[in-house]
Design an enzyme around this catalytic site. Sequence first.
Site, PDB file in Angstrom:
ATOM      1  N   LYS A 205       2.828   3.875  -2.074  1.00 32.22           N
ATOM      2  CA  LYS A 205       2.830   4.447  -3.428  1.00 32.22           C
ATOM      3  C   LYS A 205       4.242   4.606  -3.980  1.00 32.22           C
ATOM      4  O   LYS A 205       4.468   4.488  -5.179  1.00 32.22           O
ATOM      5  CB  LYS A 205       2.110   5.792  -3.423  1.00 32.22           C
ATOM      6  CG  LYS A 205       0.617   5.686  -3.144  1.00 32.22           C
ATOM      7  CD  LYS A 205      -0.047   7.062  -3.164  1.00 32.22           C
ATOM      8  CE  LYS A 205      -1.549   6.952  -2.896  1.00 32.22           C
ATOM      9  NZ  LYS A 205      -2.203   8.274  -2.879  1.00 32.22           N
TER      10      LYS A 205
ATOM     11  N   LYS B 230       0.840  -1.195   0.000  1.00 36.57           N
ATOM     12  CA  LYS B 230       0.000   0.000   0.000  1.00 36.57           C
ATOM     13  C   LYS B 230       0.878   1.248   0.000  1.00 36.57           C
ATOM     14  O   LYS B 230       0.424   2.351   0.278  1.00 36.57           O
ATOM     15  CB  LYS B 230      -0.931  -0.005   1.220  1.00 36.57           C
ATOM     16  CG  LYS B 230      -1.928  -1.156   1.185  1.00 36.57           C
ATOM     17  CD  LYS B 230      -2.863  -1.156   2.389  1.00 36.57           C
ATOM     18  CE  LYS B 230      -3.834  -2.336   2.317  1.00 36.57           C
ATOM     19  NZ  LYS B 230      -4.751  -2.371   3.481  1.00 36.57           N
TER      20      LYS B 230
ATOM     21  N   ASP C 209      10.121  -7.670   1.247  1.00 36.18           N
ATOM     22  CA  ASP C 209      10.339  -7.494   2.676  1.00 36.18           C
ATOM     23  C   ASP C 209      11.796  -7.094   2.822  1.00 36.18           C
ATOM     24  O   ASP C 209      12.676  -7.674   2.172  1.00 36.18           O
ATOM     25  CB  ASP C 209      10.050  -8.775   3.461  1.00 36.18           C
ATOM     26  CG  ASP C 209       9.946  -8.490   4.956  1.00 36.18           C
ATOM     27  OD1 ASP C 209       9.285  -7.495   5.319  1.00 36.18           O
ATOM     28  OD2 ASP C 209      10.522  -9.242   5.753  1.00 36.18           O
ATOM     29  N   SER C 210      12.047  -6.096   3.623  1.00 31.83           N
ATOM     30  CA  SER C 210      13.406  -5.580   3.713  1.00 31.83           C
ATOM     31  C   SER C 210      13.697  -5.058   5.105  1.00 31.83           C
ATOM     32  O   SER C 210      12.785  -4.840   5.913  1.00 31.83           O
ATOM     33  CB  SER C 210      13.619  -4.459   2.681  1.00 31.83           C
ATOM     34  OG  SER C 210      12.661  -3.427   2.863  1.00 31.83           O
TER      35      SER C 210
ATOM     36  N   HIS D 117      19.219  -1.042  -1.635  1.00 28.68           N
ATOM     37  CA  HIS D 117      19.011  -2.491  -1.611  1.00 28.68           C
ATOM     38  C   HIS D 117      17.813  -2.892  -2.456  1.00 28.68           C
ATOM     39  O   HIS D 117      17.822  -3.910  -3.133  1.00 28.68           O
ATOM     40  CB  HIS D 117      18.849  -2.984  -0.173  1.00 28.68           C
ATOM     41  CG  HIS D 117      17.835  -2.220   0.628  1.00 28.68           C
ATOM     42  ND1 HIS D 117      17.890  -0.855   0.795  1.00 28.68           N
ATOM     43  CD2 HIS D 117      16.739  -2.626   1.328  1.00 28.68           C
ATOM     44  CE1 HIS D 117      16.877  -0.461   1.549  1.00 28.68           C
ATOM     45  NE2 HIS D 117      16.160  -1.519   1.882  1.00 28.68           N
TER      46      HIS D 117
ATOM     47  N   LYS E 137      19.501   7.947  -4.166  1.00 31.24           N
ATOM     48  CA  LYS E 137      19.318   6.772  -3.324  1.00 31.24           C
ATOM     49  C   LYS E 137      18.717   5.624  -4.117  1.00 31.24           C
ATOM     50  O   LYS E 137      19.146   4.462  -3.984  1.00 31.24           O
ATOM     51  CB  LYS E 137      18.420   7.107  -2.129  1.00 31.24           C
ATOM     52  CG  LYS E 137      18.057   5.898  -1.279  1.00 31.24           C
ATOM     53  CD  LYS E 137      16.983   6.212  -0.255  1.00 31.24           C
ATOM     54  CE  LYS E 137      16.494   4.945   0.424  1.00 31.24           C
ATOM     55  NZ  LYS E 137      15.415   5.193   1.400  1.00 31.24           N
TER      56      LYS E 137
ATOM     57  N   PHE F 143      13.977   7.737   4.978  1.00 28.33           N
ATOM     58  CA  PHE F 143      13.112   7.314   6.074  1.00 28.33           C
ATOM     59  C   PHE F 143      13.779   6.155   6.791  1.00 28.33           C
ATOM     60  O   PHE F 143      14.864   5.705   6.415  1.00 28.33           O
ATOM     61  CB  PHE F 143      11.720   6.918   5.563  1.00 28.33           C
ATOM     62  CG  PHE F 143      11.744   5.770   4.588  1.00 28.33           C
ATOM     63  CD1 PHE F 143      11.566   4.458   5.026  1.00 28.33           C
ATOM     64  CD2 PHE F 143      11.945   5.985   3.238  1.00 28.33           C
ATOM     65  CE1 PHE F 143      11.597   3.394   4.136  1.00 28.33           C
ATOM     66  CE2 PHE F 143      11.972   4.918   2.343  1.00 28.33           C
ATOM     67  CZ  PHE F 143      11.799   3.619   2.790  1.00 28.33           C
TER      68      PHE F 143
END
Length: 202
Positions: free
Chosen positions: A11, A9, A70-71, A180, A175, A153
């Site tokens: 964006k 979810k 997933d990180s 990653h 970035k 963030f």
Amino acid sequence: MAAVLIATKNKGKAKEFAALFSRFGLEVKTLLDFEGAANVEETGSTFEENAILKAEAASKAYGMMAIADDSGLMVDALGGRPGVYSARYAGEEKNDEANIDKVLSEMEDVPDEKRTASFYCALAVAQPGKETFTVSGTLKGRITRERMGEYGFGYDPIFMLSSGKTLAQLPAKEKNKISHRANALANLADSLHLILGEEGKK
């Protein structure tokens, strides 16, 4: 037009995937496009397991190809923590500042040469009737002793690159070229033939 569902979810993530799939003529959808889409509980012990849980749940629910990620941050001096608990390391409320404070506190006595860390991203691709597969990407760096930078963030303000800048000191465009997730997406692009057949090799 064929579509791919990004099981998020967020964006911002959707934009990154949209750029990757645009050359293949695929429409990118997210869970925001489906009213009442449920969040999947991340009960896996690895990034891959959590990504697979989310991708397979979305693919099954909507009958289409779904991709989930997933990180998180892995700090060597902390035995790989926060790892899969990166987002909620300091508590279930998922507070970035509290998470950073906890990592810095736990590493207060760790010397500079042992403050190595890496960001890790796993991507899972699920399709109806096909075997789910994963790709991954990493970004190596070290943990600073204080926050630096106003961008980004999560743990970005304390993750320093070999350039001497933290991720939070890099504008989003910079970035997104080295992160990653960018590295995982690059590996996914190399594997697109598994998804799109011969078209993916072009």
